[in-house]
Design a protein around this motif. Structure first.
Motif, PDB file in Angstrom:
ATOM      1  N   LYS A  50      10.349  17.886   6.809  1.00 25.95           N
ATOM      2  CA  LYS A  50      11.235  18.947   7.304  1.00 25.95           C
ATOM      3  C   LYS A  50      10.488  20.088   7.986  1.00 25.95           C
ATOM      4  CE  LYS A  50      15.151  18.510   4.127  1.00 25.95           C
ATOM      5  NZ  LYS A  50      15.895  19.202   3.068  1.00 25.95           N
ATOM      6  N   GLN A  51       9.340  20.479   7.432  1.00 28.69           N
ATOM      7  CA  GLN A  51       8.671  21.674   7.945  1.00 28.69           C
ATOM      8  C   GLN A  51       7.400  21.400   8.735  1.00 28.69           C
ATOM      9  OE1 GLN A  51       8.193  24.727   4.950  1.00 28.69           O
ATOM     10  NE2 GLN A  51      10.129  24.180   4.008  1.00 28.69           N
ATOM     11  N   ALA A  52       6.740  20.273   8.456  1.00 27.21           N
ATOM     12  CA  ALA A  52       5.422  20.064   9.062  1.00 27.21           C
ATOM     13  C   ALA A  52       5.418  19.026  10.177  1.00 27.21           C
ATOM     14  CB  ALA A  52       4.426  19.664   7.979  1.00 27.21           C
ATOM     15  N   GLY A  53       6.567  18.416  10.440  1.00 26.70           N
ATOM     16  CA  GLY A  53       6.635  17.454  11.539  1.00 26.70           C
ATOM     17  C   GLY A  53       5.884  16.162  11.291  1.00 26.70           C
ATOM     18  N   ALA A  54       5.771  15.761  10.015  1.00 28.52           N
ATOM     19  CA  ALA A  54       5.086  14.499   9.705  1.00 28.52           C
ATOM     20  C   ALA A  54       5.848  13.333  10.330  1.00 28.52           C
ATOM     21  CB  ALA A  54       4.995  14.320   8.190  1.00 28.52           C
ATOM     22  N   ASP A  55       5.114  12.306  10.733  1.00 29.30           N
ATOM     23  CA  ASP A  55       5.714  11.119  11.354  1.00 29.30           C
ATOM     24  C   ASP A  55       6.331  10.243  10.266  1.00 29.30           C
ATOM     25  OD1 ASP A  55       6.418   8.875  12.764  1.00 29.30           O
ATOM     26  OD2 ASP A  55       4.405   8.451  13.531  1.00 29.30           O
ATOM     27  N   ILE A  56       7.647  10.304  10.147  1.00 30.67           N
ATOM     28  CA  ILE A  56       8.354   9.613   9.065  1.00 30.67           C
ATOM     29  C   ILE A  56       8.244   8.095   9.174  1.00 30.67           C
ATOM     30  CG2 ILE A  56      10.647   9.471  10.135  1.00 30.67           C
ATOM     31  CD1 ILE A  56      11.747  10.463   7.368  1.00 30.67           C
ATOM     32  N   ASN A  57       8.022   7.589  10.384  1.00 31.41           N
ATOM     33  CA  ASN A  57       7.900   6.141  10.584  1.00 31.41           C
ATOM     34  C   ASN A  57       6.475   5.709  10.938  1.00 31.41           C
ATOM     35  OD1 ASN A  57      10.684   5.418  10.128  1.00 31.41           O
ATOM     36  ND2 ASN A  57      11.137   6.418  12.078  1.00 31.41           N
ATOM     37  N   GLY A  58       5.509   6.588  10.678  1.00 30.54           N
ATOM     38  CA  GLY A  58       4.113   6.246  10.952  1.00 30.54           C
ATOM     39  C   GLY A  58       3.701   5.017  10.154  1.00 30.54           C
ATOM     40  N   GLN A  59       2.892   4.160  10.773  1.00 31.57           N
ATOM     41  CA  GLN A  59       2.506   2.905  10.118  1.00 31.57           C
ATOM     42  C   GLN A  59       1.015   2.868   9.793  1.00 31.57           C
ATOM     43  OE1 GLN A  59       4.597   0.400  13.228  1.00 31.57           O
ATOM     44  NE2 GLN A  59       5.156  -0.754  11.384  1.00 31.57           N
ATOM     45  N   THR A  60       0.709   2.302   8.631  1.00 37.52           N
ATOM     46  CA  THR A  60      -0.676   2.070   8.242  1.00 37.52           C
ATOM     47  C   THR A  60      -1.210   0.896   9.064  1.00 37.52           C
ATOM     48  OG1 THR A  60      -0.012   0.544   6.500  1.00 37.52           O
ATOM     49  CG2 THR A  60      -0.244   2.865   5.871  1.00 37.52           C
ATOM     50  N   VAL A  61      -2.478   0.568   8.886  1.00 35.37           N
ATOM     51  CA  VAL A  61      -3.083  -0.542   9.627  1.00 35.37           C
ATOM     52  C   VAL A  61      -2.296  -1.837   9.430  1.00 35.37           C
ATOM     53  CG1 VAL A  61      -5.120  -2.049   9.677  1.00 35.37           C
ATOM     54  CG2 VAL A  61      -5.407   0.407   9.763  1.00 35.37           C
ATOM     55  N   ASP A  62      -1.774  -2.040   8.212  1.00 29.01           N
ATOM     56  CA  ASP A  62      -1.008  -3.268   7.955  1.00 29.01           C
ATOM     57  C   ASP A  62       0.497  -3.086   8.192  1.00 29.01           C
ATOM     58  OD1 ASP A  62      -0.454  -1.720   5.748  1.00 29.01           O
ATOM     59  OD2 ASP A  62      -1.263  -3.132   4.279  1.00 29.01           O
ATOM     60  N   GLY A  63       0.865  -1.984   8.866  1.00 30.47           N
ATOM     61  CA  GLY A  63       2.242  -1.810   9.313  1.00 30.47           C
ATOM     62  C   GLY A  63       3.192  -1.150   8.331  1.00 30.47           C
ATOM     63  N   ARG A  64       2.682  -0.660   7.195  1.00 27.76           N
ATOM     64  CA  ARG A  64       3.586  -0.053   6.208  1.00 27.76           C
ATOM     65  C   ARG A  64       3.900   1.399   6.559  1.00 27.76           C
ATOM     66  NH1 ARG A  64       0.916  -1.401   0.540  1.00 27.76           N
ATOM     67  NH2 ARG A  64      -0.939  -0.788   1.689  1.00 27.76           N
ATOM     68  N   THR A  65       5.180   1.739   6.463  1.00 24.33           N
ATOM     69  CA  THR A  65       5.640   3.113   6.676  1.00 24.33           C
ATOM     70  C   THR A  65       5.697   3.814   5.315  1.00 24.33           C
ATOM     71  OG1 THR A  65       7.963   2.553   6.338  1.00 24.33           O
ATOM     72  CG2 THR A  65       7.108   2.359   8.610  1.00 24.33           C
ATOM     73  N   PRO A  66       5.894   5.135   5.299  1.00 20.06           N
ATOM     74  CA  PRO A  66       6.092   5.809   4.010  1.00 20.06           C
ATOM     75  C   PRO A  66       7.243   5.186   3.206  1.00 20.06           C
ATOM     76  CG  PRO A  66       5.587   7.430   5.683  1.00 20.06           C
ATOM     77  CD  PRO A  66       5.751   6.115   6.400  1.00 20.06           C
ATOM     78  N   LEU A  67       8.301   4.733   3.898  1.00 18.27           N
ATOM     79  CA  LEU A  67       9.429   4.101   3.204  1.00 18.27           C
ATOM     80  C   LEU A  67       9.012   2.776   2.553  1.00 18.27           C
ATOM     81  CD1 LEU A  67      12.394   4.061   2.392  1.00 18.27           C
ATOM     82  CD2 LEU A  67      12.942   3.123   4.662  1.00 18.27           C
ATOM     83  N   HIS A  68       8.214   1.970   3.248  1.00 19.90           N
ATOM     84  CA  HIS A  68       7.693   0.734   2.644  1.00 19.90           C
ATOM     85  C   HIS A  68       6.940   1.061   1.348  1.00 19.90           C
ATOM     86  CE1 HIS A  68       7.893  -1.120   6.795  1.00 19.90           C
ATOM     87  NE2 HIS A  68       8.308  -2.142   6.072  1.00 19.90           N
ATOM     88  N   LEU A  69       6.071   2.073   1.430  1.00 22.72           N
ATOM     89  CA  LEU A  69       5.221   2.414   0.286  1.00 22.72           C
ATOM     90  C   LEU A  69       6.044   2.921  -0.894  1.00 22.72           C
ATOM     91  CD1 LEU A  69       2.332   4.118   2.263  1.00 22.72           C
ATOM     92  CD2 LEU A  69       2.269   1.879   1.162  1.00 22.72           C
ATOM     93  N   ALA A  70       7.012   3.798  -0.614  1.00 22.19           N
ATOM     94  CA  ALA A  70       7.863   4.323  -1.684  1.00 22.19           C
ATOM     95  C   ALA A  70       8.663   3.190  -2.330  1.00 22.19           C
ATOM     96  CB  ALA A  70       8.803   5.394  -1.133  1.00 22.19           C
ATOM     97  N   SER A  71       9.199   2.290  -1.513  1.00 23.65           N
ATOM     98  CA  SER A  71       9.986   1.164  -2.031  1.00 23.65           C
ATOM     99  C   SER A  71       9.116   0.239  -2.874  1.00 23.65           C
ATOM    100  CB  SER A  71      10.606   0.373  -0.874  1.00 23.65           C
ATOM    101  OG  SER A  71      11.455   1.199  -0.114  1.00 23.65           O
ATOM    102  N   HIS A  72       7.923  -0.051  -2.373  1.00 19.82           N
ATOM    103  CA  HIS A  72       7.000  -0.949  -3.076  1.00 19.82           C
ATOM    104  C   HIS A  72       6.630  -0.402  -4.455  1.00 19.82           C
ATOM    105  CE1 HIS A  72       3.799  -3.918  -3.548  1.00 19.82           C
ATOM    106  NE2 HIS A  72       3.006  -2.929  -3.925  1.00 19.82           N
ATOM    107  N   ARG A  73       6.473   0.919  -4.544  1.00 21.07           N
ATOM    108  CA  ARG A  73       6.060   1.545  -5.801  1.00 21.07           C
ATOM    109  C   ARG A  73       7.237   1.889  -6.716  1.00 21.07           C
ATOM    110  NH1 ARG A  73       0.842   4.025  -6.349  1.00 21.07           N
ATOM    111  NH2 ARG A  73       1.659   4.823  -8.305  1.00 21.07           N
ATOM    112  N   GLY A  74       8.463   1.616  -6.260  1.00 17.87           N
ATOM    113  CA  GLY A  74       9.625   1.950  -7.079  1.00 17.87           C
ATOM    114  C   GLY A  74       9.942   3.435  -7.081  1.00 17.87           C
TER     115      GLY A  74
END
Length: 200
Positions: free
Chosen positions: A151-175
């Motif tokens: 909301k405040q810092a303009g982070a890339d919400i759909n940014g992907q890691t080298v293996d293509g994971r977004t923050p949403l992938h990571l949060a889902s994977h970790r429960g």
């Protein structure tokens, strides 16, 4: 000087500095007296060391951590401000490419993240394997930090890691379902796939 700091002996530190002890001498871990004082939350000793013009505020230890990385990791807001006031490099990477903002996010230090953001930290910087501060906060489940970064810092919400994971992938994977829900509410793409063609 390291011993005096380990013992929190302010008088001994003053005496040694007055007698020209080298404030940049590293120990076996590559830590300078400033690293050590920061790690131990000894603000008066940090102030004494920074009072010497020759003290290197951006010295790196064996992990390539600066004192600011240590302050960010431990959540020491006062020392974070002090180091920044004395010229600490806010976006300096460690040996893994992590900035102090990455480290603060990884350890859930929301107060320090707020200070770093107010001083211009760039949360879009990618560390090892293209992990950003937001990836780390999502992985660890730090809801408040995730909201702040998007909301405040303009982070890339759909940014992907080298293996293509977004923050949403990571949060889902970790429960981390509360984080996943917030990411979706904030506009995360639920259709993005990883290198293995997995969606969140």
């Amino acid at each position: 000087l390291h011993n005096a700091i380990s013992l929190s002996n302010e008088e001994a530190v003053k005496f040694l500095l007055l007698n020209n002890a080298n404030p940049n001498l590293a120990n076996g871990r590559g830590s300078t007296p400033l690293h050590l004082a920061t790690e131990k939350h000894l603000k008066p000793l940090v102030e004494l060391l920074l009072g010497r013009r020759s003290t290197n505020v951006n010295a790196k230890d064996e992990d390539q951590y600066t004192p600011l990385h240590w302050a960010a990791q431990s959540g020491d807001e006062a020392i974070t401000r002090l180091l920044l006031d004395r010229g600490a490099a806010i976006n300096e990477p460690d040996g893994q490419g992590r900035t102090p903002a990455h480290v603060a996010c990884q350890h859930g230090q929301e107060n320090v993240i707020r200070v770093l953001l107010s001083r211009g930290a760039d949360v879009r910087i990618k560390g090892k394997d293209n992990w950003t501060a937001l990836h780390l906060a999502a992985w660890q489940g730090y809801l408040g930090i995730v909201k702040l970064l998007v909301k405040q810092a303009g982070a890339d919400i759909n940014g992907q890691t080298v293996d293509g994971r977004t923050p949403l992938h990571l949060a889902s994977h970790r429960g981390q379902y509360r984080v996943a829900r917030i990411l979706i509410e904030l506009g995360a793409d639920v259709q993005m796939t990883t290198a293995g063609l997995n969606t969140p």
